[in-house]
Write a protein that holds these residues in place. Structure first.
Motif, PDB file in Angstrom:
ATOM      1  N   ASN A   1     -11.695 -77.566   8.993  1.00 48.04           N
ATOM      2  CA  ASN A   1     -11.067 -76.280   8.671  1.00 48.04           C
ATOM      3  C   ASN A   1      -9.611 -76.314   9.122  1.00 48.04           C
ATOM      4  O   ASN A   1      -9.275 -75.830  10.206  1.00 48.04           O
ATOM      5  CB  ASN A   1     -11.800 -75.124   9.361  1.00 48.04           C
ATOM      6  CG  ASN A   1     -13.225 -74.966   8.877  1.00 48.04           C
ATOM      7  OD1 ASN A   1     -13.467 -74.440   7.797  1.00 48.04           O
ATOM      8  ND2 ASN A   1     -14.175 -75.434   9.680  1.00 48.04           N
ATOM      9  N   LEU A   2      -8.751 -76.878   8.309  1.00 46.78           N
ATOM     10  CA  LEU A   2      -7.357 -77.066   8.702  1.00 46.78           C
ATOM     11  C   LEU A   2      -6.551 -75.789   8.466  1.00 46.78           C
ATOM     12  O   LEU A   2      -6.594 -75.229   7.368  1.00 46.78           O
ATOM     13  CB  LEU A   2      -6.742 -78.231   7.929  1.00 46.78           C
ATOM     14  CG  LEU A   2      -7.395 -79.591   8.168  1.00 46.78           C
ATOM     15  CD1 LEU A   2      -6.751 -80.653   7.273  1.00 46.78           C
ATOM     16  CD2 LEU A   2      -7.314 -80.002   9.631  1.00 46.78           C
TER      17      LEU A   2
ATOM     18  N   GLU B   1     -10.345 -81.551   2.876  1.00 42.43           N
ATOM     19  CA  GLU B   1      -9.239 -80.891   3.556  1.00 42.43           C
ATOM     20  C   GLU B   1      -8.020 -81.813   3.637  1.00 42.43           C
ATOM     21  O   GLU B   1      -6.885 -81.372   3.471  1.00 42.43           O
ATOM     22  CB  GLU B   1      -9.663 -80.451   4.952  1.00 42.43           C
ATOM     23  CG  GLU B   1     -10.498 -79.198   4.995  1.00 42.43           C
ATOM     24  CD  GLU B   1      -9.641 -77.966   4.695  1.00 42.43           C
ATOM     25  OE1 GLU B   1      -9.168 -77.322   5.639  1.00 42.43           O
ATOM     26  OE2 GLU B   1      -9.426 -77.675   3.493  1.00 42.43           O
ATOM     27  N   MET B   2      -8.250 -83.096   3.876  1.00 38.71           N
ATOM     28  CA  MET B   2      -7.141 -84.051   3.884  1.00 38.71           C
ATOM     29  C   MET B   2      -6.459 -84.079   2.519  1.00 38.71           C
ATOM     30  O   MET B   2      -5.219 -84.100   2.418  1.00 38.71           O
ATOM     31  CB  MET B   2      -7.641 -85.448   4.235  1.00 38.71           C
ATOM     32  CG  MET B   2      -8.172 -85.599   5.634  1.00 38.71           C
ATOM     33  SD  MET B   2      -8.707 -87.308   5.936  1.00 38.71           S
ATOM     34  CE  MET B   2     -10.062 -87.017   7.067  1.00 38.71           C
ATOM     35  N   ALA B   3      -7.273 -84.106   1.467  1.00 40.71           N
ATOM     36  CA  ALA B   3      -6.713 -84.103   0.109  1.00 40.71           C
ATOM     37  C   ALA B   3      -5.916 -82.833  -0.151  1.00 40.71           C
ATOM     38  O   ALA B   3      -4.861 -82.867  -0.802  1.00 40.71           O
ATOM     39  CB  ALA B   3      -7.846 -84.249  -0.911  1.00 40.71           C
TER      40      ALA B   3
ATOM     41  N   GLY C   1      -0.620 -83.225  15.542  1.00 41.74           N
ATOM     42  CA  GLY C   1      -1.937 -83.789  15.809  1.00 41.74           C
ATOM     43  C   GLY C   1      -2.903 -82.696  16.202  1.00 41.74           C
ATOM     44  O   GLY C   1      -2.535 -81.787  16.945  1.00 41.74           O
ATOM     45  N   ILE C   2      -4.128 -82.768  15.690  1.00 37.94           N
ATOM     46  CA  ILE C   2      -5.134 -81.793  16.099  1.00 37.94           C
ATOM     47  C   ILE C   2      -6.403 -82.515  16.542  1.00 37.94           C
ATOM     48  O   ILE C   2      -6.718 -83.614  16.066  1.00 37.94           O
ATOM     49  CB  ILE C   2      -5.451 -80.774  14.981  1.00 37.94           C
ATOM     50  CG1 ILE C   2      -6.197 -81.430  13.828  1.00 37.94           C
ATOM     51  CG2 ILE C   2      -4.196 -80.080  14.493  1.00 37.94           C
ATOM     52  CD1 ILE C   2      -6.837 -80.423  12.905  1.00 37.94           C
ATOM     53  N   ASP C   3      -7.122 -81.867  17.456  1.00 42.38           N
ATOM     54  CA  ASP C   3      -8.339 -82.451  18.009  1.00 42.38           C
ATOM     55  C   ASP C   3      -9.180 -81.330  18.615  1.00 42.38           C
ATOM     56  O   ASP C   3      -8.617 -80.350  19.126  1.00 42.38           O
ATOM     57  CB  ASP C   3      -7.994 -83.481  19.093  1.00 42.38           C
ATOM     58  CG  ASP C   3      -9.161 -84.397  19.412  1.00 42.38           C
ATOM     59  OD1 ASP C   3      -9.224 -85.507  18.842  1.00 42.38           O
ATOM     60  OD2 ASP C   3     -10.030 -84.000  20.219  1.00 42.38           O
ATOM     61  N   PRO C   4     -10.514 -81.436  18.596  1.00 44.16           N
ATOM     62  CA  PRO C   4     -11.352 -80.398  19.193  1.00 44.16           C
ATOM     63  C   PRO C   4     -11.540 -80.535  20.699  1.00 44.16           C
ATOM     64  O   PRO C   4     -12.149 -79.650  21.318  1.00 44.16           O
ATOM     65  CB  PRO C   4     -12.691 -80.571  18.461  1.00 44.16           C
ATOM     66  CG  PRO C   4     -12.730 -82.015  18.101  1.00 44.16           C
ATOM     67  CD  PRO C   4     -11.301 -82.408  17.816  1.00 44.16           C
TER      68      PRO C   4
ATOM     69  N   LEU D   1       0.376 -85.371   9.481  1.00 41.27           N
ATOM     70  CA  LEU D   1      -0.742 -84.749  10.181  1.00 41.27           C
ATOM     71  C   LEU D   1      -1.674 -85.834  10.678  1.00 41.27           C
ATOM     72  O   LEU D   1      -2.109 -86.694   9.907  1.00 41.27           O
ATOM     73  CB  LEU D   1      -1.499 -83.810   9.230  1.00 41.27           C
ATOM     74  CG  LEU D   1      -2.783 -83.161   9.781  1.00 41.27           C
ATOM     75  CD1 LEU D   1      -2.468 -82.242  10.956  1.00 41.27           C
ATOM     76  CD2 LEU D   1      -3.517 -82.404   8.666  1.00 41.27           C
ATOM     77  N   ASP D   2      -2.005 -85.797  11.969  1.00 43.38           N
ATOM     78  CA  ASP D   2      -2.944 -86.756  12.550  1.00 43.38           C
ATOM     79  C   ASP D   2      -4.191 -86.006  13.018  1.00 43.38           C
ATOM     80  O   ASP D   2      -4.126 -85.220  13.965  1.00 43.38           O
ATOM     81  CB  ASP D   2      -2.297 -87.508  13.716  1.00 43.38           C
ATOM     82  CG  ASP D   2      -3.238 -88.537  14.330  1.00 43.38           C
ATOM     83  OD1 ASP D   2      -3.966 -89.188  13.554  1.00 43.38           O
ATOM     84  OD2 ASP D   2      -3.249 -88.677  15.566  1.00 43.38           O
ATOM     85  N   LEU D   3      -5.316 -86.267  12.355  1.00 37.45           N
ATOM     86  CA  LEU D   3      -6.573 -85.612  12.693  1.00 37.45           C
ATOM     87  C   LEU D   3      -7.329 -86.417  13.746  1.00 37.45           C
ATOM     88  O   LEU D   3      -7.184 -87.635  13.837  1.00 37.45           O
ATOM     89  CB  LEU D   3      -7.437 -85.458  11.439  1.00 37.45           C
ATOM     90  CG  LEU D   3      -6.787 -84.707  10.268  1.00 37.45           C
ATOM     91  CD1 LEU D   3      -7.735 -84.660   9.082  1.00 37.45           C
ATOM     92  CD2 LEU D   3      -6.375 -83.305  10.685  1.00 37.45           C
ATOM     93  N   ALA D   4      -8.149 -85.703  14.538  1.00 34.33           N
ATOM     94  CA  ALA D   4      -8.861 -86.338  15.654  1.00 34.33           C
ATOM     95  C   ALA D   4      -7.870 -87.132  16.490  1.00 34.33           C
ATOM     96  O   ALA D   4      -8.114 -88.275  16.869  1.00 34.33           O
ATOM     97  CB  ALA D   4     -10.002 -87.220  15.148  1.00 34.33           C
ATOM     98  N   THR D   5      -6.747 -86.510  16.772  1.00 37.57           N
ATOM     99  CA  THR D   5      -5.629 -87.214  17.415  1.00 37.57           C
ATOM    100  C   THR D   5      -5.957 -87.702  18.813  1.00 37.57           C
ATOM    101  O   THR D   5      -5.357 -88.650  19.302  1.00 37.57           O
ATOM    102  CB  THR D   5      -4.377 -86.313  17.442  1.00 37.57           C
ATOM    103  OG1 THR D   5      -3.221 -87.096  17.747  1.00 37.57           O
ATOM    104  CG2 THR D   5      -4.512 -85.174  18.439  1.00 37.57           C
ATOM    105  N   GLY D   6      -6.925 -87.063  19.480  1.00 35.40           N
ATOM    106  CA  GLY D   6      -7.342 -87.519  20.800  1.00 35.40           C
ATOM    107  C   GLY D   6      -6.215 -87.531  21.800  1.00 35.40           C
ATOM    108  O   GLY D   6      -5.572 -86.506  22.051  1.00 35.40           O
TER     109      GLY D   6
END
Length: 226
Positions: free
Chosen positions: A98-99, A127-129, A65-68, A41-46
Motif C-alpha cells: 500500500n504505497l 504497486e511498483m508498476a 526508502g520504506i520499510d515496516p 523508491l527503495d522498498l523493504a529498504t531495511g
C-alpha cells in the motif's frame, strides 16, 4: 522479526554472503539506468543499503526508502546521517503493498531481498508498476536456490544448514531459520518472471548471479499504465 535482529543485520549479511552482497546491490543500481535528477523508491529498504548505494552512484538522485520495521529504519537513518546524504535520502515507515505515492511518481523502484517476505506479492508488484514512470525501471534482487549444476548441493547446504546455524548463533535469535524456509518457498526465476508480467510490468532481463544463488529481475511498466 526484523526488529529483533536489526542491530546485527548488516554484519550477518556480510558474513553469510562473504561480502558479495555489496556487489549484488551495485549491479542492481547499475541496472536502473538512471538519468539526471532521478527520483528512486527503495522498498523493504531495511538498513538502507540499496538507498545508500543509489545515492553514492548518482550524486543528484533523490531516494525514498520504506520499510515496516522501525528498528531496521533506525539503523538505516544512522547510516544515512553518517554518510552525510540526509538531504537526498529519506527512510520512512511503510508497506510495499500500500504505497502512499501518486501514480508515476518515481523514475525507478527497487527492492532487494524483500519481495519474498511480502504477504501479497502480486499486490506489491502491481504497486511498483503503478508508482514507476513509463519508461522507468523496476529492479528486484532476490535470493534463489539453484536446482541444478555442481554448485546446487553446496548452495542448498549453505541455505538449509549453515545460514540458520550461523545466523542463530550470531544474532541470538532463531529468525534465520525463517530465511531458509522463505528461500525454499520462493518460485523459480521463470515463474517469478511470470508473476512480474502479470502485475503490469514487462520483464527486460533476468540475471542470475554467483552461480544462481541470487537473481536480478529488471522490468518496466507496460504502456497501458501510463
Amino acid at each position: 522479526m526484523f526488529d529483533r535482529i536489526a542491530r546485527r543485520y548488516d554484519l550477518l549479511n556480510r558474513l553469510l554472503s562473504g561480502g558479495i552482497d555489496r556487489r549484488w546491490r551495485r549491479r542492481q543500481v547499475r541496472a536502473l539506468a538512471l538519468g539526471a535528477d532521478a527520483r528512486v523508491l527503495d522498498l523493504a529498504t531495511g538498513t538502507g543499503d540499496v538507498a545508500l548505494a543509489v545515492a553514492r552512484h548518482h550524486v543528484d538522485a533523490e531516494v525514498v526508502g520504506i520499510d515496516p520495521s522501525i528498528e531496521m529504519l533506525e539503523v538505516g537513518r544512522d547510516k544515512v546521517d553518517r554518510v552525510g546524504v540526509d538531504q537526498r535520502v529519506r527512510l520512512d515507515l511503510g508497506d510495499a503493498q500500500n504505497l502512499p505515492f501518486e501514480d508515476n511518481s518515481f523514475d525507478a523502484t527497487t527492492i532487494a531481498f524483500g519481495i519474498r517476505n511480502v504477504p501479497d506479492r502480486a499486490r506489491a508488484l502491481a504497486e511498483m508498476a503503478r508508482v514507476t514512470k513509463t519508461g522507468g525501471r523496476v529492479a528486484i534482487l532476490e535470493l534463489s536456490e539453484p536446482r541444478s549444476g555442481w554448485i546446487a548441493p553446496l548452495a542448498r547446504f549453505h541455505i538449509h544448514r549453515l545460514t540458520p546455524w550461523l545466523g542463530a548463533r550470531l544474532s541470538g535469535a532463531s529468525e534465520y531459520a525463517y530465511l531458509e524456509k522463505s528461500i525454499a518457498a520462493f518460485p523459480s526465476p521463470r515463474e517469478f518472471a511470470r508473476q512480474i508480467a502479470d502485475a503490469g510490468l514487462r520483464v527486460l532481463d533476468i540475471e542470475p548471479m554467483t552461480f544462481g544463488v541470487v537473481c536480478l529481475f529488471v522490468a518496466t511498466p507496460t504502456e497501458t499504465l501510463a
